[in-house]
Design a protein around this motif. Structure first.
Motif, mmCIF file in Angstrom:
data_model
loop_
_atom_site.group_PDB
_atom_site.id
_atom_site.type_symbol
_atom_site.label_atom_id
_atom_site.label_comp_id
_atom_site.label_asym_id
_atom_site.label_seq_id
_atom_site.Cartn_x
_atom_site.Cartn_y
_atom_site.Cartn_z
ATOM 1 N N UNK A 156 58.440 14.657 -3.868
ATOM 2 C CA UNK A 156 58.065 16.066 -4.006
ATOM 3 C C UNK A 156 58.416 16.554 -5.405
ATOM 4 N N UNK A 157 57.569 17.416 -5.963
ATOM 5 C CA UNK A 157 57.904 18.045 -7.244
ATOM 6 C C UNK A 157 58.922 19.156 -7.014
ATOM 7 N N UNK A 158 58.716 19.883 -5.939
ATOM 8 C CA UNK A 158 59.534 21.060 -5.663
ATOM 9 C C UNK A 158 60.690 20.752 -4.719
ATOM 10 N N UNK A 159 61.782 21.416 -4.905
ATOM 11 C CA UNK A 159 62.921 21.387 -3.989
ATOM 12 C C UNK A 159 62.562 22.249 -2.781
ATOM 13 N N UNK A 160 62.656 21.668 -1.583
ATOM 14 C CA UNK A 160 62.191 22.414 -0.408
ATOM 15 C C UNK A 160 63.101 23.603 -0.093
ATOM 16 N N UNK A 161 64.298 23.614 -0.593
ATOM 17 C CA UNK A 161 65.210 24.753 -0.380
ATOM 18 C C UNK A 161 65.267 25.690 -1.591
ATOM 19 N N UNK B 63 51.197 24.897 -6.899
ATOM 20 C CA UNK B 63 49.773 24.549 -6.797
ATOM 21 C C UNK B 63 49.567 23.049 -6.924
ATOM 22 N N UNK B 64 50.265 22.459 -7.900
ATOM 23 C CA UNK B 64 50.100 21.013 -8.104
ATOM 24 C C UNK B 64 50.458 20.254 -6.814
ATOM 25 N N UNK B 65 51.579 20.624 -6.230
ATOM 26 C CA UNK B 65 52.040 19.892 -5.048
ATOM 27 C C UNK B 65 51.274 20.271 -3.783
ATOM 28 N N UNK B 66 51.184 21.580 -3.538
ATOM 29 C CA UNK B 66 50.661 21.995 -2.231
ATOM 30 C C UNK B 66 49.138 22.091 -2.201
ATOM 31 N N UNK C 24 56.085 15.173 -11.790
ATOM 32 C CA UNK C 24 56.057 16.349 -12.667
ATOM 33 C C UNK C 24 55.014 16.201 -13.777
ATOM 34 N N UNK C 25 54.523 17.320 -14.241
ATOM 35 C CA UNK C 25 53.583 17.337 -15.364
ATOM 36 C C UNK C 25 54.336 17.084 -16.669
ATOM 37 N N UNK C 26 53.782 16.214 -17.494
ATOM 38 C CA UNK C 26 54.373 15.910 -18.798
ATOM 39 C C UNK C 26 53.283 15.281 -19.660
ATOM 40 N N UNK C 27 53.619 15.013 -20.912
ATOM 41 C CA UNK C 27 52.640 14.350 -21.785
ATOM 42 C C UNK C 27 52.150 13.053 -21.149
ATOM 43 N N UNK C 28 53.084 12.342 -20.503
ATOM 44 C CA UNK C 28 52.731 11.046 -19.923
ATOM 45 C C UNK C 28 51.782 11.173 -18.737
ATOM 46 N N UNK C 29 51.941 12.247 -17.976
ATOM 47 C CA UNK C 29 51.137 12.378 -16.756
ATOM 48 C C UNK C 29 49.938 13.294 -16.959
ATOM 49 N N UNK C 30 49.703 13.725 -18.179
ATOM 50 C CA UNK C 30 48.652 14.716 -18.433
ATOM 51 C C UNK C 30 47.289 14.218 -17.947
#
Lengths: 468, 468, 468
Positions: free
Chosen positions: A2-7, A118-121, A128-134
């Motif tokens: 997950x990108x986001x922390x669920x809590x 938005x990216x995750x759900x 995570x978004x980064x130069x590498x994952x663009x």
């Protein structure tokens, strides 16, 4: 992964975190009621695919591009349209890469949380978004946008939106709303009456606008009474397309209560094209009171968005136009500004005036005391720079002790970024539940009350305030 | 026994405390970069012993003596020098005892933490200061001050200061900086260009100062162009002694962008000795813009310290002079004030304008929206009354959501109390790490990002903003 | 069953909660010192039963009824007396039921905590108030009010009130205070000198009031010197009935220091009945300075309550009179406003000027820097909308770092709701102990110091500041 922390956004101390999570679980799946925002109704009328990731997430969203601009990246390179129509960046993948390479600039901001939500759900991304994952991001999102599940109406339904209000000018032909109504689609998209173009003498082409206003409505807008009647006519048309509210931007929150003859004289002055800044401001103030009077008849809720000083940089306005992130809040004095209005209609039991501020110093000092006294006045939720975790926390801490929860109206997303709607409501729900959990843990609210308030803040109050 | 709690300023909840401590451990030993302050360069030029505990900790530090004064202790009894040269208290041990007997007044203040940090870490004391320990403290500190390890250069090195900026008047001969440069000592002490005496028409002896400015620079400061050229000459000289920045105090933050002819007329007016308060203020505002234009050429970072209303009590000014704790902040309107400046240079990609405020209400409402939009604008850290745990917390909570971390510039100690430098940087590092830990614990920042941001807030951003 | 959580307002993290509770246990039973408020001295003079629950808790308390009004309930239905004497609701049980049915409106407010504290601790109730329990509450409270233990003097003693200050007009005959003095009852109820009616030219019947002021005192109040002498005479009379302070309401906090001749001219102008708003304001400002000068002679502490804009709704004022919840705070500029006063008397070591604000933005920016410098200036506790958990927290966090604890003066309940006195002091004690516990837990205060400060904030400082 997950990108986001669920809590996320829950308090850290285990007892309070558990309480916040328990409250949140009872409201996280409630339908979204979005009573004020700036989505484009043509999306739902045409139901065409969103063009590409850059035009979905970067180009139209001043939250996103102004932060990049603030670090020296040009608006041209981000594809922000120029008013002269000259070409600037038109490779959406290049724009997307700029966002990705500079995503660290958004650390700690709500924008990063909205985007990652938005990216995750919405898109199911898990890194995570980064130069590498663009490029991975670009290709993944672009592919999804081409599938039926990602068309505007499908997303609307998937977002569990019960009703979405857009905002249209008093001069708008409402064609997209007509097309939605005629389409047979069951999604509830309603309009909102926003008359700035015909009530603000400083608006571009004001005199022409008032003339056109007469043509549209068949009323004689060269006279004060005809002009007021034109508003009544258009309000009724907006109501026919679902409007339950009007909306008014206003730098100062000033209101006025002129005698009819004085109002008429002022109207003739400002429509003549020759008037002082003071006269323009007085006219804007008088029109708030006139709109409130019309609300007594037609029942529209009146929203007042005060305190933005628009277009701080002349060059940005000239080259790229309005709404480009260069609108900067200033101080607002609501106590004096609203006094004329509230002396006229403040005790009307059916009227609902909802005030929004960009000056947080007025929460505890001015707005909560006013809303905690006047029957017609309600506090809108934190707005623009403040519909964030800290912004919501400060709002609740500053207002609740004086006006309680029931003089507030739930959440507004106020967005033009469609995919951020569920993200923004989620942030509001989590933030409110965290605040309520804190009240329970410190003996300021009973647990059973907290569940009721959580429901009201999420769903009950907004439905009532906007009559939705 | 330690005076200080080693986990001070960290959050209490165990998980967040551990996170904060882990972050802090990666930055606590980084070198100190001190880009703005008021240390006396003669300390490092002469490298003589500090005279005694009172003259190190009480007499020159308005943070310390104003609190004692506020409870009825006279400035005379604290040894604050009188402008008429008349004798007042001259027994340093008696002054020290007053501090010790009244040290409870500082409970809960950053001043007590700074002092205790010095007592423990610089002087190795291990019992709290009180009436009972006053003489023990005095004797211990006084003895240490007489040893080589406590000479200014030795302390500079022990404090791990990579670079220290002092602040000199545009009329200063920079003799101490010259002496440091010629001494062979490797410590990096740089100057900063502070032209208040020749840009503020209300400054004592302004007209004479401008004349002297011409003599120093060999330029004709009776003409507007010659006067501007004199600034260019002096800025270059300051750069030769390491300056990378200019610094400007300004009650209102007002800026202006006059046509050249109007600026020239105004210059002649204010240097004639007959001018209105409005003209003086306009000239100060115009000079900020002129300084920014010079920065485009010579690359100096421009610091703007706005909002202090100086010398609130006439009697204190008359008897004891400036900077005696009677400078009281007031409201500042940055949105209007900075508009002329930012319309001229706000989009210059190489320019760095750093704004400091004493009006915290502007953080979220004005400064973060401005810094989160304009490429040239950066937010200075909390200043003066606000470079404290709560002050830093409020700053981060109010600004990060709108302008992120990368439109801020790290920490300034801004002190004239040499021993407080490591203490103040330590408070800033702890406070920032606590804030970051809170973001991680609430899912607003990933752990790996937090380590990067902690480094940037401590070391990376300040080096970049001040080009050090 | 308890209505209230016994650990209410304490921090949640176990270590800090334990520390807060330990601190609280050392101060919770200290006597109540109430140096400023608006209780009716006739209660203690006559010692008659309170009529019924509605007239005890709803009708006289604008905190309670304004919240009901804000949701559309009429003042008439709540029994708020009309100035024309026309009858409105007169069934106290019906009024009580309205409160009970709408008690959810108070969720999260200090009003609900104050009321529940009274219900539980004063009346021994053990179920929450609601529509269902309304009659049970009414009957229970009404029955108790008829018993000797619930007469005003008995409650005064049970509340452990060491001293209670009321506030009387300069025109008051002090008959109730005389009656208390002659009654032989040992309860200490003192008066406070409040001269608004004879120092504010905009006060109803100002000219007549000044005339009457002359008659009461036997001084010639048609002359400036006689008018000042009349104040001295009345202040002495108030002192004879225990007064240790004067109290001044003032919208702007403005003070002035006119030459005697100018003050005399201004006095003749404002008492002539023909004067400008500016002249009225200047006179109010001058009178603050005159009162401070008298305090130098007679030792009364001077309280300044600034920043309320009274009677925001004309209709409420006309129909129901003053003090009906429609007084709304506004911005206050203390730095300029207090400068004339503080330049005259700010360094007087025996003088105590206590400033209260409704503009929280001034805490850190203006008031703490002023109080942390001027010997004569002290900060009053959070007032009106702010004597609540969050209000006290913000006050301490914003002021302590700059002016410490010892430039503050403990707590004021400032109430006209007698039963809320112990509740309000309890909230203040808990809130302060929570703040202190937080300081200890984060290494900003030693544990032994925290116990001393807790005692000072509860008992020591108020006794000293008000000389009680």
């Amino acid at each position: 992964m997950a990108i986001l922390n669920s809590d996320r956004l829950f308090p850290v101390e285990p007892y309070v975190r558990d309480m916040a999570r328990s409250l949140y679980e009872t409201v996280c799946d409630l339908p979204i009621v979005s009573p004020h925002g700036h989505c484009d109704p043509s999306w739902f009328a045409k139901n065409e695919r969103f063009p590409n990731p850059a035009e979905l997430f970067v180009v139209p969203d001043h939250y996103a591009f102004r932060m990049l601009v603030s670090q020296g990246i040009s608006m041209d390179s981000l594809g922000v349209p120029r008013t002269d129509g000259k070409t600037n960046a038109n490779d959406p993948r290049a724009i997307w890469r700029i966002l990705a390479e500079n995503f660290h600039l958004f650390r700690g901001t709500p924008t990063s949380m909205w985007l990652e939500h938005s990216f995750q759900h919405v898109f199911g991304l898990d890194v995570p978004l980064s130069a590498e994952t663009a490029d991975h991001y670009y290709d993944h999102i672009d592919q999804k946008l081409g599938t039926p599940d990602f068309l505007p109406r499908a997303l609307f339904e998937r977002f569990n939106i019960e009703v979405l209000a857009t905002t249209e000018s008093a001069l708008d032909d409402l064609q997209w709303h007509k097309q939605i109504a005629n389409s047979g689609w069951q999604g509830r998209v309603v309009t909102t009456y926003r008359p700035d173009a015909v009530v603000d003498p400083d608006f571009e082409n004001f005199a022409t606008n008032v003339k056109q206003f007469g043509e549209i409505t068949g009323e004689d807008t060269t006279s004060w009474q005809g002009y007021l009647q034109a508003h009544r006519v258009r309000r009724a048309e907006f109501k026919a397309f679902g409007a339950t509210a009007s909306d008014h931007g206003h730098a100062t929150a000033r209101t006025a209560d002129l005698a009819t003859a004085d109002a008429e004289t002022l109207f003739l002055k400002v429509t003549s094209g020759t008037f002082t800044p003071e006269e323009a401001d007085l006219f804007r103030g008088q029109m708030i009171t006139e709109m409130a009077r019309m609300s007594l008849d037609d029942g529209l809720t009146l929203q007042l968005h005060a305190g933005s000083r628009r277009n701080h940089h002349r060059g940005v306005l000239a080259t790229y136009g309005r709404d480009k992130g260069f609108d900067i809040p200033g101080r607002t004095d609501f106590v004096s500004a609203l006094q004329p209005l509230l002396n006229v209609v403040g005790f009307e039991p059916e009227l609902k005036i909802i005030v929004f501020t960009l000056d947080e110093t007025t929460y505890a000092r001015e707005l909560a005391p006013l809303a905690g006294a006047y029957p017609a006045l309600y506090l809108g939720p934190p707005w623009w720079f403040f519909d964030s975790y800290e912004g919501i926390k400060r709002f609740r801490e500053a207002t609740t002790e004086t006006c309680g929860f029931y003089n507030t109206v739930g959440f507004n997303d106020d967005t033009r970024a469609f995919c951020s709607i569920p993200a923004r409501h989620d942030v509001a729900r989590r933030s409110d539940c965290s605040y309520l959990a804190q009240l329970v843990a410190t003996g300021r609210l009973r647990e059973n009350e907290a569940y009721q308030v959580a429901y009201d803040l999420t769903y009950g109050l907004v439905k009532k305030a906007y009559q939705l």
